[in-house]
Design a protein around this motif. Structure first.
Motif, PDB file in Angstrom:
ATOM      1  N   ILE A   1      -5.532  -1.819  -2.300  1.00 16.40           N
ATOM      2  CA  ILE A   1      -4.884  -2.771  -1.402  1.00 16.40           C
ATOM      3  C   ILE A   1      -3.424  -2.883  -1.818  1.00 16.40           C
ATOM      4  O   ILE A   1      -3.130  -3.209  -2.975  1.00 16.40           O
ATOM      5  N   LEU A   2      -2.525  -2.598  -0.888  1.00 16.69           N
ATOM      6  CA  LEU A   2      -1.091  -2.636  -1.154  1.00 16.69           C
ATOM      7  C   LEU A   2      -0.421  -3.730  -0.338  1.00 16.69           C
ATOM      8  O   LEU A   2      -0.805  -3.981   0.805  1.00 16.69           O
ATOM      9  N   GLU A   3       0.598  -4.333  -0.911  1.00 15.15           N
ATOM     10  CA  GLU A   3       1.446  -5.264  -0.163  1.00 15.15           C
ATOM     11  C   GLU A   3       2.625  -4.442   0.348  1.00 15.15           C
ATOM     12  O   GLU A   3       3.339  -3.804  -0.441  1.00 15.15           O
ATOM     13  N   VAL A   4       2.818  -4.437   1.671  1.00 14.86           N
ATOM     14  CA  VAL A   4       3.805  -3.566   2.291  1.00 14.86           C
ATOM     15  C   VAL A   4       4.736  -4.376   3.193  1.00 14.86           C
ATOM     16  O   VAL A   4       4.290  -5.269   3.914  1.00 14.86           O
ATOM     17  N   PHE A   5       6.012  -4.032   3.157  1.00 11.66           N
ATOM     18  CA  PHE A   5       7.023  -4.603   4.043  1.00 11.66           C
ATOM     19  C   PHE A   5       7.582  -3.465   4.889  1.00 11.66           C
ATOM     20  O   PHE A   5       7.995  -2.438   4.349  1.00 11.66           O
ATOM     21  N   VAL A   6       7.602  -3.641   6.201  1.00 16.40           N
ATOM     22  CA  VAL A   6       8.122  -2.624   7.107  1.00 16.40           C
ATOM     23  C   VAL A   6       9.303  -3.222   7.863  1.00 16.40           C
ATOM     24  O   VAL A   6       9.163  -4.239   8.547  1.00 16.40           O
ATOM     25  N   ASP A   7      10.477  -2.601   7.721  1.00 15.26           N
ATOM     26  CA  ASP A   7      11.667  -3.082   8.414  1.00 15.26           C
ATOM     27  C   ASP A   7      11.538  -2.890   9.916  1.00 15.26           C
ATOM     28  O   ASP A   7      10.911  -1.924  10.377  1.00 15.26           O
ATOM     29  N   ALA A   8      12.151  -3.789  10.658  1.00 14.28           N
ATOM     30  CA  ALA A   8      12.193  -3.660  12.119  1.00 14.28           C
ATOM     31  C   ALA A   8      13.115  -2.501  12.477  1.00 14.28           C
ATOM     32  O   ALA A   8      14.063  -2.202  11.739  1.00 14.28           O
TER      33      ALA A   8
ATOM     34  N   GLU B   1       9.193  -3.028  -6.633  1.00 11.49           N
ATOM     35  CA  GLU B   1       9.035  -2.443  -5.298  1.00 11.49           C
ATOM     36  C   GLU B   1       9.382  -0.963  -5.306  1.00 11.49           C
ATOM     37  O   GLU B   1      10.280  -0.532  -6.031  1.00 11.49           O
ATOM     38  N   ILE B   2       8.668  -0.219  -4.496  1.00 13.41           N
ATOM     39  CA  ILE B   2       8.877   1.218  -4.341  1.00 13.41           C
ATOM     40  C   ILE B   2       9.309   1.479  -2.911  1.00 13.41           C
ATOM     41  O   ILE B   2       8.699   0.963  -1.964  1.00 13.41           O
ATOM     42  N   GLU B   3      10.339   2.282  -2.741  1.00 14.00           N
ATOM     43  CA  GLU B   3      10.804   2.628  -1.402  1.00 14.00           C
ATOM     44  C   GLU B   3       9.799   3.533  -0.703  1.00 14.00           C
ATOM     45  O   GLU B   3       9.155   4.370  -1.329  1.00 14.00           O
ATOM     46  N   ALA B   4       9.703   3.349   0.601  1.00 12.55           N
ATOM     47  CA  ALA B   4       8.812   4.168   1.424  1.00 12.55           C
ATOM     48  C   ALA B   4       9.424   4.276   2.814  1.00 12.55           C
ATOM     49  O   ALA B   4      10.457   3.671   3.100  1.00 12.55           O
TER      50      ALA B   4
ATOM     51  N   ALA C   1      10.582   1.122   4.554  1.00 17.63           N
ATOM     52  CA  ALA C   1       9.510   0.207   4.158  1.00 17.63           C
ATOM     53  C   ALA C   1       9.541   0.090   2.639  1.00 17.63           C
ATOM     54  O   ALA C   1      10.200   0.883   1.959  1.00 17.63           O
ATOM     55  N   ARG C   2       8.831  -0.905   2.122  1.00 12.66           N
ATOM     56  CA  ARG C   2       8.728  -1.108   0.687  1.00 12.66           C
ATOM     57  C   ARG C   2       7.291  -1.444   0.328  1.00 12.66           C
ATOM     58  O   ARG C   2       6.616  -2.151   1.067  1.00 12.66           O
ATOM     59  N   ILE C   3       6.870  -0.966  -0.828  1.00  9.98           N
ATOM     60  CA  ILE C   3       5.549  -1.282  -1.362  1.00  9.98           C
ATOM     61  C   ILE C   3       5.776  -2.156  -2.581  1.00  9.98           C
ATOM     62  O   ILE C   3       6.471  -1.748  -3.520  1.00  9.98           O
ATOM     63  N   ARG C   4       5.215  -3.371  -2.574  1.00 10.95           N
ATOM     64  CA  ARG C   4       5.346  -4.264  -3.729  1.00 10.95           C
ATOM     65  C   ARG C   4       4.123  -4.100  -4.619  1.00 10.95           C
ATOM     66  O   ARG C   4       2.991  -4.297  -4.178  1.00 10.95           O
ATOM     67  N   LEU C   5       4.368  -3.765  -5.861  1.00 10.85           N
ATOM     68  CA  LEU C   5       3.290  -3.585  -6.834  1.00 10.85           C
ATOM     69  C   LEU C   5       2.914  -4.922  -7.472  1.00 10.85           C
ATOM     70  O   LEU C   5       3.638  -5.906  -7.333  1.00 10.85           O
TER      71      LEU C   5
ATOM     72  N   GLY D   1      -3.310  -0.379  11.821  1.00  9.92           N
ATOM     73  CA  GLY D   1      -2.885   0.283  10.594  1.00  9.92           C
ATOM     74  C   GLY D   1      -1.501   0.883  10.686  1.00  9.92           C
ATOM     75  O   GLY D   1      -0.785   0.702  11.670  1.00  9.92           O
ATOM     76  N   LEU D   2      -1.147   1.598   9.634  1.00  7.10           N
ATOM     77  CA  LEU D   2       0.148   2.265   9.597  1.00  7.10           C
ATOM     78  C   LEU D   2       0.086   3.462   8.667  1.00  7.10           C
ATOM     79  O   LEU D   2      -0.843   3.604   7.876  1.00  7.10           O
ATOM     80  N   THR D   3       1.088   4.322   8.782  1.00  2.00           N
ATOM     81  CA  THR D   3       1.212   5.506   7.934  1.00  2.00           C
ATOM     82  C   THR D   3       2.538   5.422   7.205  1.00  2.00           C
ATOM     83  O   THR D   3       3.570   5.163   7.819  1.00  2.00           O
ATOM     84  N   LEU D   4       2.495   5.639   5.897  1.00  3.07           N
ATOM     85  CA  LEU D   4       3.689   5.598   5.061  1.00  3.07           C
ATOM     86  C   LEU D   4       3.918   6.941   4.396  1.00  3.07           C
ATOM     87  O   LEU D   4       2.979   7.717   4.183  1.00  3.07           O
ATOM     88  N   GLU D   5       5.172   7.186   4.030  1.00  2.00           N
ATOM     89  CA  GLU D   5       5.532   8.334   3.205  1.00  2.00           C
ATOM     90  C   GLU D   5       6.318   7.787   2.021  1.00  2.00           C
ATOM     91  O   GLU D   5       7.212   6.952   2.204  1.00  2.00           O
ATOM     92  N   SER D   6       5.958   8.234   0.801  1.00  2.00           N
ATOM     93  CA  SER D   6       6.591   7.704  -0.399  1.00  2.00           C
ATOM     94  C   SER D   6       6.309   8.613  -1.581  1.00  2.00           C
ATOM     95  O   SER D   6       5.466   9.508  -1.499  1.00  2.00           O
ATOM     96  N   GLU D   7       6.971   8.343  -2.697  1.00  5.27           N
ATOM     97  CA  GLU D   7       6.660   9.027  -3.944  1.00  5.27           C
ATOM     98  C   GLU D   7       5.481   8.358  -4.647  1.00  5.27           C
ATOM     99  O   GLU D   7       4.941   8.892  -5.603  1.00  5.27           O
ATOM    100  N   PHE D   8       5.066   7.202  -4.164  1.00  6.20           N
ATOM    101  CA  PHE D   8       3.943   6.463  -4.736  1.00  6.20           C
ATOM    102  C   PHE D   8       2.635   7.169  -4.404  1.00  6.20           C
ATOM    103  O   PHE D   8       2.435   7.635  -3.288  1.00  6.20           O
ATOM    104  N   VAL D   9       1.734   7.248  -5.385  1.00  4.80           N
ATOM    105  CA  VAL D   9       0.427   7.876  -5.186  1.00  4.80           C
ATOM    106  C   VAL D   9      -0.635   6.773  -5.206  1.00  4.80           C
ATOM    107  O   VAL D   9      -0.995   6.270  -6.256  1.00  4.80           O
ATOM    108  N   PRO D  10      -1.141   6.381  -4.032  1.00  2.00           N
ATOM    109  CA  PRO D  10      -2.150   5.321  -3.995  1.00  2.00           C
ATOM    110  C   PRO D  10      -3.558   5.874  -4.205  1.00  2.00           C
ATOM    111  O   PRO D  10      -3.813   7.053  -3.989  1.00  2.00           O
ATOM    112  N   ALA D  11      -4.441   4.997  -4.589  1.00  2.00           N
ATOM    113  CA  ALA D  11      -5.857   5.353  -4.688  1.00  2.00           C
ATOM    114  C   ALA D  11      -6.544   4.950  -3.387  1.00  2.00           C
ATOM    115  O   ALA D  11      -6.181   3.940  -2.777  1.00  2.00           O
TER     116      ALA D  11
END
Length: 98
Positions: A54-61, A28-31, A19-23, A40-50
């Motif tokens: 609100i994040l823009e997220v892309f999830v690969d099929a 973009e940050i890999e996730a 997945a990717r998080i677009r700032l 909803g969904l659950t992500l794992e990443s090095e990004f620390v959200p508050a």
């Protein structure tokens, strides 16, 4: 507490797909999307959200499916420090963009 109860009512599908998080600046940050539900969904990443962010997220099929990534706006509801600069966070899908 109500959100926690509602989250448990939804069937969660384990994925483990990229997945990717677009700032806001367009970078973009890999996730990794660990699981997905109707709300909803659950992500794992090095990004620390508050919380509440609100994040823009892309999830690969998943690999066997030839489809465009799921593109959503996600409101962060929870976050967990996994150590080793990794964070697991979950949220509610507030808008499906594609």
């Amino acid at each position: 507490m109500e959100h926690f109860s509602n989250r448990r009512l939804d069937r969660r599908i384990p994925l483990g797909v990229p997945a990717r998080i677009r700032l806001e600046d367009g970078s973009e940050i890999e996730a990794r999307c660990l699981d997905l539900s109707i709300r909803g969904l659950t992500l794992e990443s090095e990004f620390v959200p508050a919380k509440g962010e609100i994040l823009e997220v892309f999830v690969d099929a998943p690999g066997a499916i030839d489809a465009a990534p799921l593109h959503v706006r996600l409101e962060v509801k929870r976050s967990l420090d996994l150590g080793d600069s990794r964070y697991e966070f979950g949220g509610e899908i507030v808008e499906v963009l594609g």
